[in-house]
Design a protein around this motif. Sequence first.
Motif, PDB file in Angstrom:
ATOM      1  N   ILE A   3       0.951  -1.300  -0.024  1.00 51.31           N
ATOM      2  CA  ILE A   3      -0.002  -0.051   0.040  1.00 51.31           C
ATOM      3  C   ILE A   3       0.863   1.255  -0.081  1.00 51.31           C
ATOM      4  N   VAL A   5       0.319   4.432  -0.072  1.00 51.94           N
ATOM      5  CA  VAL A   5      -0.453   5.728   0.678  1.00 51.94           C
ATOM      6  C   VAL A   5       0.045   6.013   1.918  1.00 51.94           C
ATOM      7  N   PHE A  25     -10.980   7.258  -2.445  1.00 55.06           N
ATOM      8  CA  PHE A  25     -11.118   5.831  -1.669  1.00 55.06           C
ATOM      9  C   PHE A  25     -12.701   5.244  -2.186  1.00 55.06           C
ATOM     10  N   GLU A 142      -6.185  -1.966   4.369  1.00 57.37           N
ATOM     11  CA  GLU A 142      -6.005  -1.181   3.074  1.00 57.37           C
ATOM     12  C   GLU A 142      -7.017  -0.008   2.704  1.00 57.37           C
ATOM     13  N   ASN A 146      -5.759   3.973   2.893  1.00 56.82           N
ATOM     14  CA  ASN A 146      -6.345   4.772   1.850  1.00 56.82           C
ATOM     15  C   ASN A 146      -7.174   5.990   1.990  1.00 56.82           C
ATOM     16  N   SER A 147      -8.165   5.794   3.047  1.00 58.20           N
ATOM     17  CA  SER A 147      -9.005   6.898   3.360  1.00 58.20           C
ATOM     18  C   SER A 147      -8.685   7.837   4.751  1.00 58.20           C
TER      19      SER A 147
END
Length: 498
Positions: A3, A5, A25, A142, A146-147
């Motif tokens: 990941i 981010v 996201f 994940e 991402n959020s």
Amino acid sequence: MMIHVQIAKHPHKPLNLKLKPLTLFFSSSSSSSSQQQQQISATCAVSILTNQRSKSRWNTLHSLYPNGFNPIDFSQITLHLHNKPHLALHFYQWTKSKSLCHHNLSSYSTIIHILARARLYSHAYNTITTALLTSTPFKLFEILVNSYRDCGSSPFVFDLLVKACLQSTKIESSIQIVRMLLSRRISPNVMTLNSLIYRVCSKFGVDLGYEIYREFFRLDKEKYDFSHRGFRVVNPNVHTFNTLMLCCYQNGLMDKVEEIWGEMSEMKCDPNGYSYSLLMSAFCEGGRMGDCEETWKEMRKKEIEPDVVSYNTIIGGLCKIGDVGKAEEFFREMGLVGIHATGSTYEHLVKGYCSVEDVDSAVLVYKDMLRKDFRPDALTLDMVVRLLCDRGRVDEAMEFFRSGVVKFDLVPKEKSYEALIKGLCFEGKMEQGLKLQAEMVGKGFEPNSDIYEAFIDGHIRQGNEEIAEALRRETGSSCSWKGAIRSPFCHEVSSCQH
């Protein structure tokens, strides 16, 4: 799974309140017009939630949105309630209770972040456990990563995820998630790591637990790069070392307990009372009472007040080697400093007095234990019963035996039955002995030759030579004795088994 981010350095940065599609996201193939429609819909819902009274808002929402909300709409609305986390929580709970949203990982992650940011940890944790019912821990991890920035979240959200995985026994997933966090120069807090280490030790053994401890606290410095700006190294605390020592002790690794104690000292981590109790317990198990007492003196010298665990540890160790007099001194000291004895304290003393065959003191402490409503264990009952029988106090032993079975629902040891039957036969109480022997068989214990001899001797004392001779023949026969005494002369016995 990688990941890419990176989590924001300032998790509580104010959110951009301009309503817009959260394409970072939330994957959506919607056209521009449908996105605008979603924005209008979300704006209307937010207005109703924030401006109307609590009693009317839910009915209004239900009437305007009878078909509910899709996960993207829910996330849009919830994000604009970030300054009203309790309202966001109520909105989420309302959609769940009314089945107005088929939540997916995206909508779950939004409300999880909002709740974690507001420190509503129990609600965030419960939502994580719900999300894990529909997905794997890695997929949830994940989407949370991402959020993270758009939700202005708190790093503790990942601690909650790890804890939820541990609670659902997904220990391997917890390990991998922590490794992915560490690879991004983010560390869970020390309490989370301690919980993980304990679970690893319990399931996979102390060796792997110790390796995980070294890895997650970055103790092998040559393996890791600490030069990255903002990287915060989490150090082990006293509870970390207590966890490791406890696991070693439970697995019988007494030398390892002492080794970890030395490591704690090297890392300048001050032990607490429980740390000393664990070290003393290890010394007691190894028969090193001299080292145990020296450790006690060191603890007092450092002005660390011993607790009930510390007192029970040293009292138990002294009783184990038969030094009950010194154990009593510590017992009296407990009372003087205002520490109440526990059932374990009395258990140690009773067993200690039994080991030195001081029956009067054992009975006195045992009665005191019962008077304080502490529940004895079966081994303590067994020791008291056997000692009383050895001293010819069979009626008293029988009284203790019955109270343990009836009042505390204890399952007596086989030796308790044997001692009582021998005592009853010696006193000529053959019928009581036979009834107790039948009870013994009902508990799954088979009489042995010593019990057989007790009945033979009892009949001889009563002048019943014929019955005694029949029992001698029975002893020499190949037929096993599994019920009551099998004898043609023993007419009172009706439960013969062949």
